[in-house]
Motif scaffolding. Structure first.
Motif, PDB file in Angstrom:
ATOM      1  N   LEU A  68     -32.748 -29.995 -15.386  1.00 44.83           N
ATOM      2  CA  LEU A  68     -33.162 -28.772 -16.076  1.00 44.83           C
ATOM      3  C   LEU A  68     -34.420 -28.163 -15.459  1.00 44.83           C
ATOM      4  O   LEU A  68     -34.457 -26.969 -15.136  1.00 44.83           O
ATOM      5  CB  LEU A  68     -33.421 -29.080 -17.552  1.00 44.83           C
ATOM      6  N   LEU A  69     -35.458 -28.968 -15.309  1.00 47.63           N
ATOM      7  CA  LEU A  69     -36.716 -28.451 -14.785  1.00 47.63           C
ATOM      8  C   LEU A  69     -36.558 -27.963 -13.351  1.00 47.63           C
ATOM      9  O   LEU A  69     -37.147 -26.959 -12.947  1.00 47.63           O
ATOM     10  CB  LEU A  69     -37.798 -29.521 -14.866  1.00 47.63           C
ATOM     11  N   SER A  70     -35.740 -28.684 -12.577  1.00 51.35           N
ATOM     12  CA  SER A  70     -35.530 -28.293 -11.181  1.00 51.35           C
ATOM     13  C   SER A  70     -34.838 -26.936 -11.089  1.00 51.35           C
ATOM     14  O   SER A  70     -35.253 -26.064 -10.311  1.00 51.35           O
ATOM     15  CB  SER A  70     -34.691 -29.357 -10.463  1.00 51.35           C
ATOM     16  N   PHE A  71     -33.790 -26.739 -11.877  1.00 53.10           N
ATOM     17  CA  PHE A  71     -33.076 -25.463 -11.825  1.00 53.10           C
ATOM     18  C   PHE A  71     -33.889 -24.342 -12.470  1.00 53.10           C
ATOM     19  O   PHE A  71     -33.762 -23.174 -12.071  1.00 53.10           O
ATOM     20  CB  PHE A  71     -31.707 -25.587 -12.485  1.00 53.10           C
ATOM     21  N   GLY A  72     -34.715 -24.680 -13.461  1.00 51.62           N
ATOM     22  CA  GLY A  72     -35.602 -23.663 -14.016  1.00 51.62           C
ATOM     23  C   GLY A  72     -36.562 -23.149 -12.958  1.00 51.62           C
ATOM     24  O   GLY A  72     -36.797 -21.941 -12.832  1.00 51.62           O
ATOM     25  N   ARG A  73     -37.101 -24.073 -12.176  1.00 50.26           N
ATOM     26  CA  ARG A  73     -37.999 -23.684 -11.088  1.00 50.26           C
ATOM     27  C   ARG A  73     -37.247 -22.905 -10.003  1.00 50.26           C
ATOM     28  O   ARG A  73     -37.737 -21.917  -9.462  1.00 50.26           O
ATOM     29  CB  ARG A  73     -38.621 -24.947 -10.488  1.00 50.26           C
ATOM     30  N   LEU A  74     -36.015 -23.362  -9.692  1.00 48.25           N
ATOM     31  CA  LEU A  74     -35.216 -22.691  -8.662  1.00 48.25           C
ATOM     32  C   LEU A  74     -34.879 -21.256  -9.078  1.00 48.25           C
ATOM     33  O   LEU A  74     -34.866 -20.348  -8.241  1.00 48.25           O
ATOM     34  CB  LEU A  74     -33.930 -23.478  -8.402  1.00 48.25           C
ATOM     35  N   SER A  75     -34.638 -21.047 -10.377  1.00 51.27           N
ATOM     36  CA  SER A  75     -34.321 -19.691 -10.837  1.00 51.27           C
ATOM     37  C   SER A  75     -35.529 -18.768 -10.723  1.00 51.27           C
ATOM     38  O   SER A  75     -35.380 -17.559 -10.534  1.00 51.27           O
ATOM     39  CB  SER A  75     -33.817 -19.727 -12.284  1.00 51.27           C
ATOM     40  N   ASP A  76     -36.744 -19.323 -10.857  1.00 54.43           N
ATOM     41  CA  ASP A  76     -37.951 -18.522 -10.636  1.00 54.43           C
ATOM     42  C   ASP A  76     -38.023 -18.040  -9.188  1.00 54.43           C
ATOM     43  O   ASP A  76     -38.512 -16.945  -8.910  1.00 54.43           O
ATOM     44  CB  ASP A  76     -39.200 -19.347 -10.938  1.00 54.43           C
ATOM     45  N   ILE A  77     -37.552 -18.881  -8.273  1.00 54.54           N
ATOM     46  CA  ILE A  77     -37.683 -18.579  -6.846  1.00 54.54           C
ATOM     47  C   ILE A  77     -36.527 -17.725  -6.347  1.00 54.54           C
ATOM     48  O   ILE A  77     -36.729 -16.717  -5.660  1.00 54.54           O
ATOM     49  CB  ILE A  77     -37.762 -19.894  -6.040  1.00 54.54           C
ATOM     50  N   ARG A  78     -35.299 -18.107  -6.677  1.00 55.13           N
ATOM     51  CA  ARG A  78     -34.108 -17.449  -6.131  1.00 55.13           C
ATOM     52  C   ARG A  78     -33.526 -16.358  -7.014  1.00 55.13           C
ATOM     53  O   ARG A  78     -32.650 -15.606  -6.578  1.00 55.13           O
ATOM     54  CB  ARG A  78     -33.011 -18.502  -5.866  1.00 55.13           C
ATOM     55  N   GLY A  79     -33.962 -16.277  -8.263  1.00 55.56           N
ATOM     56  CA  GLY A  79     -33.412 -15.285  -9.181  1.00 55.56           C
ATOM     57  C   GLY A  79     -32.461 -15.922 -10.179  1.00 55.56           C
ATOM     58  O   GLY A  79     -31.650 -16.780  -9.823  1.00 55.56           O
ATOM     59  N   ARG A  80     -32.552 -15.491 -11.427  1.00 53.20           N
ATOM     60  CA  ARG A  80     -31.785 -16.144 -12.486  1.00 53.20           C
ATOM     61  C   ARG A  80     -30.306 -15.763 -12.460  1.00 53.20           C
ATOM     62  O   ARG A  80     -29.457 -16.540 -12.889  1.00 53.20           O
ATOM     63  CB  ARG A  80     -32.399 -15.796 -13.843  1.00 53.20           C
ATOM     64  N   ARG A  81     -29.973 -14.570 -11.961  1.00 54.14           N
ATOM     65  CA  ARG A  81     -28.565 -14.154 -11.937  1.00 54.14           C
ATOM     66  C   ARG A  81     -27.734 -15.112 -11.086  1.00 54.14           C
ATOM     67  O   ARG A  81     -26.646 -15.550 -11.509  1.00 54.14           O
ATOM     68  CB  ARG A  81     -28.435 -12.731 -11.381  1.00 54.14           C
ATOM     69  N   ILE A  82     -28.231 -15.439  -9.902  1.00 52.38           N
ATOM     70  CA  ILE A  82     -27.489 -16.322  -9.002  1.00 52.38           C
ATOM     71  C   ILE A  82     -27.355 -17.718  -9.601  1.00 52.38           C
ATOM     72  O   ILE A  82     -26.267 -18.309  -9.624  1.00 52.38           O
ATOM     73  CB  ILE A  82     -28.184 -16.392  -7.625  1.00 52.38           C
ATOM     74  N   VAL A  83     -28.453 -18.258 -10.104  1.00 54.12           N
ATOM     75  CA  VAL A  83     -28.429 -19.618 -10.652  1.00 54.12           C
ATOM     76  C   VAL A  83     -27.533 -19.675 -11.884  1.00 54.12           C
ATOM     77  O   VAL A  83     -26.708 -20.592 -12.037  1.00 54.12           O
ATOM     78  CB  VAL A  83     -29.857 -20.090 -10.976  1.00 54.12           C
TER      79      VAL A  83
END
Length: 481
Positions: A68-83
């Motif tokens: 969860l925390l990893s993908f939350g951080r990834l969505s900050d970087i890559r954008g939430r739509r893609i994730v």
């Protein structure tokens, strides 16, 4: 986060984003509860032990929790739509393979991919809501999202019981496929160019994410299999050593990276860290009950699976009725008293279940389960509100992911601890037999094992009462809510 002010977005667009998010979170929470009702059927179909079949639940919750925390951080970087859209697609694909599973191990692997997709969607949910709605509407939107979560938890046992009764346990996975693929396509194409596409030029903490996964995986493996291997057997001790080493490595790594997965500054805030610990304890207690009750209702009590689904839903029905009132009371008196009282209710529920007879009446079962549901409903809104209110606005995205991770960690630990204690007691009392070999002559042994787990859960709930009280009072801000 930079971008368009939510106040400038049309109200219809705000609620369209809410709808897309709600469908994803409903599916993820539904799947977290719907499978519990199918476990006896899956165990009978594949002819495997309880220690194996509990991984159908645990691998899903463990995967969600650790990522969860990893993908939350990834969505900050890559954008939430893609994730978010990728998560829905992967979740739906995993559901297809779950439905087609020819063996328990295939099902467990497929559940891992389901959990991977669920982690991606759940990590984005709070941030999407906070980003989309202006402050004046944010509380209402987050409250409604809580109702969606409650709907998923409530509908799971009922829908699961009906699908298994009229079709088979495989139908509980097939139902996700068309909804998931259509919603993933809608999110991917219709949210393009909005706030869900905002990215940041920051690095991702890959070492921290990997170490966190190893830490949680080794801990859960040790807890689940310790009764089988032996509590001081080399495999158990090795896994515990890996867990401790991973925890030490995580603490070191997180101090060296610029953008860590775990924010130490958040956990230094008492009114954030203690509610997080209390939330873990609550879900340990709740899911130890949720995991074992279907086995009690089907085996000693003898209810058909469709009836079991309706009975299990009584735990979550209180979330619809009580949650709005507990949220309103938080505005007046804070979270300390409410959360302490809630833990007391859950302790009473578990201790009362430790005296439940094998052939208890319908009413005797319902009031005990409803007490646990009321306690959960009283606890969750004020506890979450206290945690979010204690952190600065720029940290609410990380805080929301931490709250979600705490919830899922508690679910994982609840299933693991309940399974380990039940199997250990059942094995010792039956001279080496397992629940797979259940027959009416083992009724007393089953009930002794069940009661032992419920008493253990009650003791853990008392610990939760103490943690909830130690958080102290909030400094209530007039007119802030």
């Amino acid at each position: 986060m930079p971008g368009t002010d939510p106040k400038s977005l049309p109200r219809t667009q705000n609620w369209f984003v809410f709808l897309m998010v709600a469908i994803g979170i409903f599916m993820a929470t539904l799947d977290g509860s719907i499978v519990n009702i199918a476990l006896p059927s899956i165990m009978a179909d594949f002819e495997v032990e309880l220690a194996t079949i509990q991984w159908v639940v645990m691998i899903y919750l463990l995967t969600v929790t650790s990522l969860l925390l990893s993908f939350g951080r990834l969505s900050d970087i890559r954008g939430r739509r893609i994730v978010y859209s990728s998560g829905l697609f992967l979740f739906s694909l995993g559901s297809l393979f779950c439905g087609m599973a020819p063996s328990a191990h295939w099902l467990i692997v497929s559940r891992f991919f389901q959990g991977l997709g669920a982690a991606m969607t759940m990590a984005c949910t709070p941030a999407l809501i906070v980003d989309t709605f202006p402050e004046a509407e944010r509380g209402r939107a987050l409250g409604m999202m809580g109702s969606v979560v409650a709907s998923g938890l409530t509908a799971g046992p009922v829908l699961g019981g009906l699908l298994i009764h009229y079709f088979s346990w495989r139908a509980i996975f097939y139902i996700n496929i068309p909804i998931g693929f259509l919603t993933a396509a809608g999110v991917f194409f219709l949210l393009r160019g909005g706030k869900a596409d905002i990215t940041r030029p920051e690095t991702f903490d890959w070492p921290g994410a990997a170490i966190l996964t190893v830490l949680l995986g080794s801990l859960l493996m040790a807890i689940t299999h310790a009764y089988d291997w032996g509590y001081f057997a080399p495999p158990t001790l090795l896994l515990l050593a890996i867990c401790i080493l991973a925890a030490a490595c995580l603490l070191f790594v997180e101090t060296q990276v610029r953008h860590p997965i775990l924010s130490r500054s958040l956990f230094a805030i008492r009114l954030f860290s203690l509610p997080i610990v209390a939330a873990v304890i609550l879900f340990v207690c709740l899911f130890s009950l949720v995991f074992l009750m279907p086995f009690y209702l089907i085996h000693p009590r003898g209810y058909p699976v469709n009836t079991v689904g309706g009975i299990m839903a009584s735990i979550f029905v209180a979330l619809f009725v009580v949650s709005p009132f507990s949220g309103a009371l938080f505005d007046r008196i804070g979270s300390r008293l409410l959360c302490t009282l809630a833990m007391a209710l859950i302790a009473c529920s578990l201790f009362s279940l430790s005296f439940l007879p094998a052939k208890a009446s319908f009413f005797s079962i319902i009031w005990r389960l409803s007490l646990a549901g009321i306690g959960t409903a009283v606890f969750l809104p004020p506890n979450s509100a206290a945690a979010f209110s204690a952190v600065a606005p720029e940290n609410r995205g990380v805080a929301s992911a931490t709250v979600a991770a705490a919830r899922n960690l508690g679910m994982v630990l609840g299933v693991a601890i309940a399974g380990a204690i039940f199997n250990s007691v059942f094995y010792n009392l039956s001279n080496g037999m397992s629940l797979k070999e259940y027959h009416p002559l083992l009724e007393n042994i089953f009930m002794d094992s069940f009661h032992f787990v419920m008493r253990g859960g009650g003791i853990i709930a008392i610990l939760g009462m103490i943690i909830s009280f130690l958080r102290g009072p909030e400094r209530m801000k007039a007119g802030s809510r």
